[in-house]
Design a protein around this motif. Sequence first.
Motif, PDB file in Angstrom:
ATOM      1  N   MET A 258     -26.515 -15.393 -19.964  1.00 32.69           N
ATOM      2  CA  MET A 258     -26.331 -16.197 -18.748  1.00 32.69           C
ATOM      3  C   MET A 258     -24.888 -16.101 -18.238  1.00 32.69           C
ATOM      4  O   MET A 258     -24.656 -16.052 -17.027  1.00 32.69           O
ATOM      5  N   THR A 259     -23.911 -16.034 -19.151  1.00 36.11           N
ATOM      6  CA  THR A 259     -22.526 -15.879 -18.678  1.00 36.11           C
ATOM      7  C   THR A 259     -22.363 -14.507 -18.001  1.00 36.11           C
ATOM      8  O   THR A 259     -21.639 -14.388 -17.012  1.00 36.11           O
ATOM      9  N   ILE A 260     -23.051 -13.493 -18.524  1.00 34.80           N
ATOM     10  CA  ILE A 260     -22.954 -12.159 -17.910  1.00 34.80           C
ATOM     11  C   ILE A 260     -23.625 -12.195 -16.535  1.00 34.80           C
ATOM     12  O   ILE A 260     -23.120 -11.648 -15.556  1.00 34.80           O
ATOM     13  N   TYR A 261     -24.776 -12.885 -16.481  1.00 34.86           N
ATOM     14  CA  TYR A 261     -25.475 -13.032 -15.196  1.00 34.86           C
ATOM     15  C   TYR A 261     -24.541 -13.685 -14.171  1.00 34.86           C
ATOM     16  O   TYR A 261     -24.468 -13.257 -13.024  1.00 34.86           O
TER      17      TYR A 261
ATOM     18  N   LYS B  23     -35.412  -5.896 -27.282  1.00 30.60           N
ATOM     19  CA  LYS B  23     -35.174  -7.300 -27.629  1.00 30.60           C
ATOM     20  C   LYS B  23     -34.507  -8.055 -26.474  1.00 30.60           C
ATOM     21  O   LYS B  23     -34.870  -9.168 -26.138  1.00 30.60           O
ATOM     22  N   LEU B  24     -33.511  -7.406 -25.885  1.00 30.27           N
ATOM     23  CA  LEU B  24     -32.767  -8.087 -24.819  1.00 30.27           C
ATOM     24  C   LEU B  24     -33.644  -8.304 -23.592  1.00 30.27           C
ATOM     25  O   LEU B  24     -33.571  -9.347 -22.944  1.00 30.27           O
ATOM     26  N   TYR B  25     -34.502  -7.296 -23.280  1.00 32.38           N
ATOM     27  CA  TYR B  25     -35.335  -7.436 -22.085  1.00 32.38           C
ATOM     28  C   TYR B  25     -36.296  -8.610 -22.255  1.00 32.38           C
ATOM     29  O   TYR B  25     -36.483  -9.424 -21.347  1.00 32.38           O
TER      30      TYR B  25
ATOM     31  N   GLY C 284     -34.312 -16.304 -17.392  1.00 33.91           N
ATOM     32  CA  GLY C 284     -33.843 -16.227 -15.998  1.00 33.91           C
ATOM     33  C   GLY C 284     -32.699 -15.253 -15.816  1.00 33.91           C
ATOM     34  O   GLY C 284     -31.889 -15.412 -14.900  1.00 33.91           O
ATOM     35  N   THR C 285     -32.598 -14.231 -16.655  1.00 34.87           N
ATOM     36  CA  THR C 285     -31.459 -13.319 -16.558  1.00 34.87           C
ATOM     37  C   THR C 285     -31.873 -11.870 -16.294  1.00 34.87           C
ATOM     38  O   THR C 285     -31.096 -10.952 -16.529  1.00 34.87           O
ATOM     39  N   VAL C 286     -33.103 -11.680 -15.768  1.00 37.23           N
ATOM     40  CA  VAL C 286     -33.504 -10.307 -15.415  1.00 37.23           C
ATOM     41  C   VAL C 286     -32.715  -9.792 -14.200  1.00 37.23           C
ATOM     42  O   VAL C 286     -32.136  -8.711 -14.255  1.00 37.23           O
ATOM     43  N   PRO C 287     -32.636 -10.541 -13.084  1.00 36.48           N
ATOM     44  CA  PRO C 287     -32.040  -9.936 -11.878  1.00 36.48           C
ATOM     45  C   PRO C 287     -30.505  -9.926 -11.884  1.00 36.48           C
ATOM     46  O   PRO C 287     -29.856 -10.499 -11.022  1.00 36.48           O
TER      47      PRO C 287
ATOM     48  N   ILE D 114     -27.279  -7.321 -11.987  1.00 38.02           N
ATOM     49  CA  ILE D 114     -27.008  -5.884 -11.828  1.00 38.02           C
ATOM     50  C   ILE D 114     -26.451  -5.251 -13.105  1.00 38.02           C
ATOM     51  O   ILE D 114     -26.950  -4.213 -13.545  1.00 38.02           O
ATOM     52  N   PRO D 115     -25.462  -5.852 -13.790  1.00 38.97           N
ATOM     53  CA  PRO D 115     -25.001  -5.196 -15.027  1.00 38.97           C
ATOM     54  C   PRO D 115     -26.078  -5.139 -16.114  1.00 38.97           C
ATOM     55  O   PRO D 115     -26.156  -4.155 -16.861  1.00 38.97           O
ATOM     56  N   LEU D 116     -26.917  -6.163 -16.187  1.00 42.72           N
ATOM     57  CA  LEU D 116     -27.949  -6.145 -17.234  1.00 42.72           C
ATOM     58  C   LEU D 116     -29.055  -5.146 -16.903  1.00 42.72           C
ATOM     59  O   LEU D 116     -29.570  -4.466 -17.795  1.00 42.72           O
ATOM     60  N   ILE D 117     -29.408  -5.010 -15.637  1.00 42.71           N
ATOM     61  CA  ILE D 117     -30.413  -3.998 -15.253  1.00 42.71           C
ATOM     62  C   ILE D 117     -29.821  -2.607 -15.491  1.00 42.71           C
ATOM     63  O   ILE D 117     -30.474  -1.715 -16.045  1.00 42.71           O
ATOM     64  N   THR D 118     -28.578  -2.439 -15.076  1.00 43.69           N
ATOM     65  CA  THR D 118     -27.916  -1.139 -15.229  1.00 43.69           C
ATOM     66  C   THR D 118     -27.897  -0.700 -16.691  1.00 43.69           C
ATOM     67  O   THR D 118     -28.278   0.428 -17.027  1.00 43.69           O
TER      68      THR D 118
END
Length: 430
Positions: A44-47, A164-166, A173-176, A178-182
């Motif tokens: 969540m902090t990354i989001y 695991k992360l996905y 609530g952290t799918v959308p 950009i860094p996590l999708i990338t």
Amino acid sequence: MIRTVDLIERKRDGGALRDEEIYALIDAYTRGDVPDYQMSALLMTIYLKGFSGAELAAWTDAMLRSGEVLDLSSIPGVKVDKHSTGGVGDKISLPLAPLVAACGVPVPMVSGRGLGHTGGTLDKLESIPGFSTQQPVERFIELVATIGLGLIGQTAEIAPADKKLYALRDVTGTVPSIPLITSSIMSKKLAEGIDGLVLDVKVGSGAFMKTEADARALAEAMVGVGQRMGRRVVALLTNMDQPLGRAVGNALEVRESIDILKGCGPEDTTALTLGLAYTMLDMAAKPTTDVDKALSDGRGLAKFAEIIEAQGGDPRVIDDPNRLPTARYKRDFLAPRDGYISAIDAQGVGLAALVLGAGRATKEEDIDPAVGLMLHKRLGDKVKAGEPILTLEHNDRGVDDALHRLTAAYTLSDEAPPAAKPLFIDRIGG
Ligand code: URA
């Protein structure tokens, strides 16, 4: 010794994570030594705060190294793959991979299953009787070395941290992000051992990225991380304001893919296949005109037959597509009045196909390979009341729900709408 709570607090307060902290954290999380509640807070902090370029590259590399990294160095040539961020009717990998392989560029393609309203390459391939996408890594490498391409699903060994992360992102609530999708996409793709990657980043009503600004930001992040990791990466931004081509649904999309390779596919899917093929050949320093030759002399089609047979499928579907699964019933979706098709909610069209059985609402559901939609009209077309806009090919499941969704997805207007946006929006990187 890293305390996860320190990393969460630092990120929360706008600080950055160091490379060695990221590698240790991803490694510990993959092994089960960091609890989901702490990883959830960090995600969540990354989001909320994002990542710097350096953090993103380290996070992606750590995910990539959480599992097996394929070594294709024994195969000569520049190995290139394509990834699409997902669309409705997006069957392009099926004609593209054999076409590019027929031009002498090895294509090691590791694909996914359908996600939400978008279809997955694996599900489409598996609608070909006998086709197996579950090949051992050694066989996959052998296929790429001998035939020039392999078409498989992600193995348990490739980027297990992403799996695991996905799953955790999906419920926090952290799918959308950009860094996590990338990092999710690029870790899986770069673990394939490729030299180059062409990204098809979709924009519009049927895409995960609905606006050009978001799609551009995702494309730039993916190109940037690829370059930092020493790979050739180019992204094409392409339009997804309406489904691609005429077919939405697994076996129906295989039929359309065969048509593309026979030179009689719809204009948009043919143009997109060629555009991506040119980009892949260019990346491999091969003349792009080879693509047109391989299409017109049938080498792309022959390569598709070859890989179908090599992966256990029935290559006779190429000459006789009626060997593919076919739905028992057809039902037309009719225009409710005279007018022009002025907007299509492509996501709604994808969900209509899903409720017929073409996709999965949950990971456990089986799909019905035969069902789907055949579109007769495109954005801007004029229709008469009672004229079929599309045909549902179904097996008596979800028809009312699908019709309901289609009614909401198509907007008709009295005036002709402005011309549809071009298919190719921009090119980033390279
Ligand atoms: N596809 C992926 O593989 N990962 C994401 O995070 C989103 C789409």
